[in-house]
Design an enzyme around this catalytic site. Sequence first.
Site, PDB file in Angstrom:
ATOM      1  N   ILE A   6       3.962  35.830  61.305  1.00  0.00           N
ATOM      2  CA  ILE A   6       5.494  35.576  61.707  1.00  0.00           C
ATOM      3  C   ILE A   6       5.760  35.991  63.141  1.00  0.00           C
ATOM      4  O   ILE A   6       5.418  37.197  63.623  1.00  0.00           O
ATOM      5  CB  ILE A   6       6.559  36.215  61.071  1.00  0.00           C
ATOM      6  CG1 ILE A   6       6.265  35.994  59.558  1.00  0.00           C
ATOM      7  CG2 ILE A   6       7.784  35.878  61.263  1.00  0.00           C
ATOM      8  CD1 ILE A   6       7.205  36.811  58.322  1.00  0.00           C
ATOM      9  N   ASN A  78       8.677  31.256  64.828  1.00  0.00           N
ATOM     10  CA  ASN A  78      10.046  31.469  64.697  1.00  0.00           C
ATOM     11  C   ASN A  78      10.636  31.901  66.170  1.00  0.00           C
ATOM     12  O   ASN A  78      11.726  31.460  66.331  1.00  0.00           O
ATOM     13  CB  ASN A  78      10.498  32.690  63.656  1.00  0.00           C
ATOM     14  CG  ASN A  78      11.819  33.155  63.916  1.00  0.00           C
ATOM     15  OD1 ASN A  78      12.955  32.562  63.394  1.00  0.00           O
ATOM     16  ND2 ASN A  78      11.771  34.450  64.512  1.00  0.00           N
ATOM     17  N   TYR A 145      16.817  23.567  75.979  1.00  0.00           N
ATOM     18  CA  TYR A 145      16.591  24.261  74.762  1.00  0.00           C
ATOM     19  C   TYR A 145      16.191  22.770  73.813  1.00  0.00           C
ATOM     20  O   TYR A 145      15.311  22.507  73.070  1.00  0.00           O
ATOM     21  CB  TYR A 145      17.699  24.763  74.044  1.00  0.00           C
ATOM     22  CG  TYR A 145      17.777  25.309  72.818  1.00  0.00           C
ATOM     23  CD1 TYR A 145      16.874  26.430  72.549  1.00  0.00           C
ATOM     24  CD2 TYR A 145      18.526  24.817  71.777  1.00  0.00           C
ATOM     25  CE1 TYR A 145      16.723  26.839  71.281  1.00  0.00           C
ATOM     26  CE2 TYR A 145      18.439  25.235  70.487  1.00  0.00           C
ATOM     27  CZ  TYR A 145      17.445  26.215  70.240  1.00  0.00           C
ATOM     28  OH  TYR A 145      17.517  26.898  68.842  1.00  0.00           O
ATOM     29  N   LYS A 149      12.873  21.853  71.905  1.00  0.00           N
ATOM     30  CA  LYS A 149      12.688  21.928  70.323  1.00  0.00           C
ATOM     31  C   LYS A 149      12.438  20.537  69.957  1.00  0.00           C
ATOM     32  O   LYS A 149      11.392  20.126  68.895  1.00  0.00           O
ATOM     33  CB  LYS A 149      14.340  22.177  69.857  1.00  0.00           C
ATOM     34  CG  LYS A 149      14.436  23.477  69.881  1.00  0.00           C
ATOM     35  CD  LYS A 149      13.508  24.471  69.181  1.00  0.00           C
ATOM     36  CE  LYS A 149      13.951  25.917  69.111  1.00  0.00           C
ATOM     37  NZ  LYS A 149      13.117  26.852  68.545  1.00  0.00           N
ATOM     38  N   THR A 182      22.998  35.120  64.630  1.00  0.00           N
ATOM     39  CA  THR A 182      22.188  36.249  65.355  1.00  0.00           C
ATOM     40  C   THR A 182      22.601  36.462  66.817  1.00  0.00           C
ATOM     41  O   THR A 182      23.480  35.870  67.163  1.00  0.00           O
ATOM     42  CB  THR A 182      20.685  35.583  65.289  1.00  0.00           C
ATOM     43  OG1 THR A 182      20.974  34.301  66.278  1.00  0.00           O
ATOM     44  CG2 THR A 182      20.388  35.362  63.977  1.00  0.00           C
TER      45      THR A 182
HETATM   46  N1  LIG Z   1      20.646  31.158  65.888  1.00  0.00           N
HETATM   47  C1  LIG Z   1      20.812  30.024  65.518  1.00  0.00           C
HETATM   48  O1  LIG Z   1      22.090  29.432  65.442  1.00  0.00           O
HETATM   49  C2  LIG Z   1      19.689  29.041  65.821  1.00  0.00           C
HETATM   50  C3  LIG Z   1      20.173  27.542  65.158  1.00  0.00           C
HETATM   51  C4  LIG Z   1      18.959  26.877  65.408  1.00  0.00           C
HETATM   52  C5  LIG Z   1      17.644  27.234  65.580  1.00  0.00           C
HETATM   53  N2  LIG Z   1      17.493  28.291  65.834  1.00  0.00           N
HETATM   54  C6  LIG Z   1      15.981  28.950  66.106  1.00  0.00           C
HETATM   55  O2  LIG Z   1      15.684  29.986  65.115  1.00  0.00           O
HETATM   56  C7  LIG Z   1      14.610  30.749  65.762  1.00  0.00           C
HETATM   57  C8  LIG Z   1      15.197  32.349  65.574  1.00  0.00           C
HETATM   58  O3  LIG Z   1      16.621  32.454  66.350  1.00  0.00           O
HETATM   59  P1  LIG Z   1      17.097  33.728  66.391  1.00  0.00           P
HETATM   60  O4  LIG Z   1      18.631  33.254  66.203  1.00  0.00           O
HETATM   61  O5  LIG Z   1      16.752  34.476  65.111  1.00  0.00           O
HETATM   62  O6  LIG Z   1      17.210  34.179  67.776  1.00  0.00           O
HETATM   63  P2  LIG Z   1      17.213  35.773  68.255  1.00  0.00           P
HETATM   64  O7  LIG Z   1      18.078  36.636  67.351  1.00  0.00           O
HETATM   65  O8  LIG Z   1      17.636  35.353  69.815  1.00  0.00           O
HETATM   66  O9  LIG Z   1      15.827  36.220  68.297  1.00  0.00           O
HETATM   67  C9  LIG Z   1      14.846  35.721  69.095  1.00  0.00           C
HETATM   68  C10 LIG Z   1      13.391  36.286  68.970  1.00  0.00           C
HETATM   69  O10 LIG Z   1      12.611  35.736  69.534  1.00  0.00           O
HETATM   70  C11 LIG Z   1      11.796  36.412  70.253  1.00  0.00           C
HETATM   71  N3  LIG Z   1      11.483  36.101  71.839  1.00  0.00           N
HETATM   72  C12 LIG Z   1      12.243  35.794  72.967  1.00  0.00           C
HETATM   73  N4  LIG Z   1      11.561  35.650  73.793  1.00  0.00           N
HETATM   74  C13 LIG Z   1      10.404  36.148  73.728  1.00  0.00           C
HETATM   75  C14 LIG Z   1       9.024  36.265  74.468  1.00  0.00           C
HETATM   76  N5  LIG Z   1       8.945  35.966  75.923  1.00  0.00           N
HETATM   77  N6  LIG Z   1       7.981  36.491  73.726  1.00  0.00           N
HETATM   78  C15 LIG Z   1       8.094  36.852  72.738  1.00  0.00           C
HETATM   79  N7  LIG Z   1       9.229  36.639  71.610  1.00  0.00           N
HETATM   80  C16 LIG Z   1      10.212  36.501  72.275  1.00  0.00           C
HETATM   81  C17 LIG Z   1      12.650  37.787  70.507  1.00  0.00           C
HETATM   82  O11 LIG Z   1      12.146  39.059  70.796  1.00  0.00           O
HETATM   83  P3  LIG Z   1      12.769  40.059  71.467  1.00  0.00           P
HETATM   84  O12 LIG Z   1      13.558  41.017  70.603  1.00  0.00           O
HETATM   85  O13 LIG Z   1      11.636  40.715  72.303  1.00  0.00           O
HETATM   86  O14 LIG Z   1      13.662  39.313  72.741  1.00  0.00           O
HETATM   87  C18 LIG Z   1      13.376  37.718  68.904  1.00  0.00           C
HETATM   88  O15 LIG Z   1      12.415  38.390  68.268  1.00  0.00           O
HETATM   89  C19 LIG Z   1      14.393  30.244  67.148  1.00  0.00           C
HETATM   90  O16 LIG Z   1      13.421  29.406  67.010  1.00  0.00           O
HETATM   91  C20 LIG Z   1      15.900  29.407  67.284  1.00  0.00           C
HETATM   92  O17 LIG Z   1      15.649  28.731  68.397  1.00  0.00           O
HETATM   93  C21 LIG Z   1      18.564  29.383  66.046  1.00  0.00           C
END
Ligand SMILES: NC(=O)c1ccc[n+]([C@@H]2O[C@H](COP(=O)([O-])OP(=O)(O)OC[C@H]3O[C@@H](n4cnc5c(N)ncnc54)[C@H](OP(=O)(O)O)[C@@H]3O)[C@@H](O)[C@H]2O)c1
Length: 242
Positions: A6, A78, A145, A149, A182
């Site tokens: 993951i 993810n 973005y 995607k 998040t």
């Molecule tokens: N939240 C939403 O509404 C939503 C909607 C549609 C899709 N998504 C997708 O769902 C997935 C999870 O999103 P989330 O909402 O859980 O986001 P989040 O809370 O912002 O967490 C993002 C994760 O990605 C990691 N990450 C970011 N930049 C990185 C880098 N340079 N190298 C390695 N890891 C990195 C972060 O690590 P750090 O802690 O080190 O920054 C964190 O663990 C993503 O693919 C997002 O596009 C989210």
Amino acid sequence: MRYVFITGTSRGLGNALLEMFQEDRIISISRSEVETDYPLHKIFHIDFLDEGRLEQSVDEIFSSIDPESGDEIFLINNAGIVDPVKSVANIDAESFLNNYKVNVLAPALFMKGFVNHFKDHQGAKRILTVSSGAALNPIEGWAAYCSSKAAVNMVSDVLRLEMDRLKYPIFSATFRPGVIDTDMQEEIRASEEEDFPDVARFQKYKETNKLYNKKTVAYVLKRVITSDNFAFSESFSISDFL
Ligand SMILES: NC(=O)c1ccc[n+]([C@@H]2O[C@H](COP(=O)([O-])OP(=O)(O)OC[C@H]3O[C@@H](n4cnc5c(N)ncnc54)[C@H](OP(=O)(O)O)[C@@H]3O)[C@@H](O)[C@H]2O)c1
């Protein structure tokens, strides 16, 4: 026994997935430290912006398990970023590139590593990449973005075709998780209206409790990747389950 790789386990959906897969052997891949009450089989720390190190580390990550001791191996791509949130006219090259490194290149390199390490393994092998509805619908201010995607969806779709040739198939699909409560949404709500004209709609989602809880999304994602129908669709949406 099941192995689950993951990415992005430090926060958000990725962190919630650790609870969902607590009975499995989790290989956690994150940039930052991971705080969790659940056991992690292996831990790797990598910044996906450093694509050279990432490419080298992918081999080490997938070599860290003995596939013969597992009957199922999953990869969940993810980790993701929404930045830069700006109109196309205002995005610089580095910001575009950084988004693509995290949202497209890193998952693609993980897919590559997974295929090369496990193609001859006879157990069930599945890759699920967290995508977004933004891959299908243009949103002002989200050019990087939306396009990233859409690109990663296509990487997964091409991989599906290529996997038809394997003796022991690997199945790849993408997942649209809806709007999750998040840090990413917090970041989106903090955008300036001139960069993201639709910001008020996302602020309203929060005010009216329209966001999915990350545990709910993690639960659905687990249902998707463990489903008997996983092999039959290139993409899944949370709206098909809730
Ligand atoms: N939240 C939403 O509404 C939503 C909607 C549609 C899709 N998504 C997708 O769902 C997935 C999870 O999103 P989330 O909402 O859980 O986001 P989040 O809370 O912002 O967490 C993002 C994760 O990605 C990691 N990450 C970011 N930049 C990185 C880098 N340079 N190298 C390695 N890891 C990195 C972060 O690590 P750090 O802690 O080190 O920054 C964190 O663990 C993503 O693919 C997002 O596009 C989210």
